[in-house]
Design an enzyme around this catalytic site. Structure first.
Site, short mmCIF file in Angstrom:
data_model
loop_
_atom_site.label_atom_id
_atom_site.label_comp_id
_atom_site.label_asym_id
_atom_site.label_seq_id
_atom_site.Cartn_x
_atom_site.Cartn_y
_atom_site.Cartn_z
N ASP A 132 0.84 -1.20 0.00
CA ASP A 132 0.00 0.00 0.00
C ASP A 132 0.87 1.25 0.00
O ASP A 132 1.04 1.90 1.03
CB ASP A 132 -0.90 -0.02 1.24
CG ASP A 132 -1.97 1.05 1.24
OD1 ASP A 132 -2.23 1.63 0.16
OD2 ASP A 132 -2.54 1.33 2.31
N GLU A 188 -2.74 10.58 -0.71
CA GLU A 188 -3.95 9.75 -0.69
C GLU A 188 -4.32 9.32 0.72
O GLU A 188 -5.50 9.24 1.07
CB GLU A 188 -3.75 8.52 -1.57
CG GLU A 188 -5.02 7.68 -1.78
CD GLU A 188 -5.24 6.61 -0.72
OE1 GLU A 188 -6.36 6.06 -0.65
OE2 GLU A 188 -4.30 6.33 0.08
N GLU A 189 -3.33 9.06 1.55
CA GLU A 189 -3.60 8.54 2.88
C GLU A 189 -4.16 9.59 3.84
O GLU A 189 -4.60 9.24 4.94
CB GLU A 189 -2.32 7.94 3.49
CG GLU A 189 -1.77 6.72 2.76
CD GLU A 189 -2.62 5.47 2.95
OE1 GLU A 189 -3.71 5.57 3.56
OE2 GLU A 189 -2.20 4.40 2.48
#
Length: 360
Positions: A120, A150-151
């Site tokens: 990830d 994104e996180e």
């Protein structure tokens, strides 16, 4: 076989030779797993990918992504787009360069890769680059988009969505066990803030406890019946952060909770329900919303439902989206993150297969 994922190692013209049954593997260093790229500090990973992809003949653009003042990271960060020279890509592979903290160094054995980002999503970066190289060699017009943030808040995706390249399809990479996602849950992040009046705890009648107010709001929130989609499942709620007060012998004048709801369906009823829970006791600030999305299947491939959120809703200008990638979400964000090498190689073939089905 050992796959060299250390970006400090010199990159030969073809760092890893043919893998039986998996095609060529010209991109192993693109995982960049030796670089700490926790959210807000993705700049070095972007620099590495720009150099690597440009060296393989891709036309590369590096676009700045704003660094928020609260990030605590002073380095610049980027999105990296690589595409064909003087042509628009028909299909773009995309995923994110950032990882959740803490940074966990890379290691491996004969079967698995270990460390922060191997599934990830740095391993996905490597698989997508390898697939794009194969498709490019077969004459397809392919692009690669690797984003920051994104996180946390999809900051890179928001920037990229203002600069689409005309692609018909976007294959977004997240850990789906190499299954095509039929849907991805949305996300609604809320901060609930209660205010009170400080006083000596021996005389509570002289003050007003913000903590007590917040505890009552949290009780109401945990009793909510959240929306359910029959073929997807329920919305879920997590109270992830609680803070407030001064000391055990002081009536608290401030308290705050942060929560994240994994959405199915529209957010309106959930927003209204949370605001009712806080009414008269606290203020609610909704700081992030990413909508629930349904996605297409691909004939002949296994499917799943992603209970997590992706950048897809923020990349709607990049073509019809699909969600697919190697690795298990169950080990992402944990100290035990790992990815089977065989699954990584299988993902390359799968990305090529899906792209050809979409484009032919």
């Amino acid at each position: 076989m050992t796959v060299d994922l250390n970006p400090d190692t010199a990159v030969p013209a073809n760092p890893v030779g043919p893998i039986p049954g998996a095609g060529s593997w010209p991109c192993a260093p693109a995982v960049a797993n030796g670089i700490d790229s926790t959210t807000y500090c993705e700049g070095e990973a972007g620099d590495f990918l720009e150099t690597f992809l440009r060296g393989r003949g891709w036309a590369v653009e590096k676009t700045p992504v704003p660094q928020p003042s609260e990030s605590g990271c002073s380095v610049d960060r980027w999105n990296v787009f690589a595409g064909p020279v003087n042509r628009a890509p028909e299909l773009v592979f995309s995923t994110h360069m950032d990882t959740v903290p803490p940074y966990i160094p890379f290691s491996e054995d004969d079967e698995f890769l270990y460390g922060r980002g191997v599934c990830d999503a740095k391993g996905i970066i490597a698989a997508q680059v390898a697939a794009a190289e194969q498709l490019r060699a077969d004459g397809y017009s392919i692009g690669l988009l690797f984003v920051s943030g994104e996180e946390r808040d999809s900051a890179g995706a928001k920037v990229a969505n203002e600069q689409p390249k005309g692609s018909r399809f976007l294959i977004n990479g997240e850990p789906t066990d190499n299954r095509v996602a039929l849907a991805s849950k949305g996300a609604l992040r809320a901060i609930i803030t209660a205010k009170g009046t400080m006083a000596h705890s021996a005389y509570p009648e002289l003050g007003e406890s913000a903590v007590h107010k917040l505890v009552e709001v949290m009780r109401r929130v945990l009793e909510l019946e959240l929306p359910v989609e029959d073929d997807i499942g329920p919305s879920t709620l997590n109270i992830g952060l609680l803070q407030g007060g001064r000391a055990p012998n002081v009536i608290a004048d401030h308290a705050e909770a942060q929560m994240l709801i994994r959405l199915v369906g529209d957010s309106a009823s959930t927003r209204e329900a949370i605001e009712r829970c806080a009414e008269g006791l606290a203020e609610v600030d909704f700081t992030l919303e990413i909508p629930f999305v349904r996605l297409r299947a691909v004939e002949g491939l296994p499917t799943m439902v992603a209970k997590f959120t992706t950048d897809i809703p923020k990349l709607n200008n990049w073509g019809e989206p699909l969600l697919l990638g190697p690795g298990s979400i169950h080990v992402a964000h944990t100290p035990h993150e790992k990815l089977a090498k065989r699954e990584l190689f299988d993902a390359v073939d799968l990305y090529v297969k899906v792209a050809k089905q979409l484009l032919n």
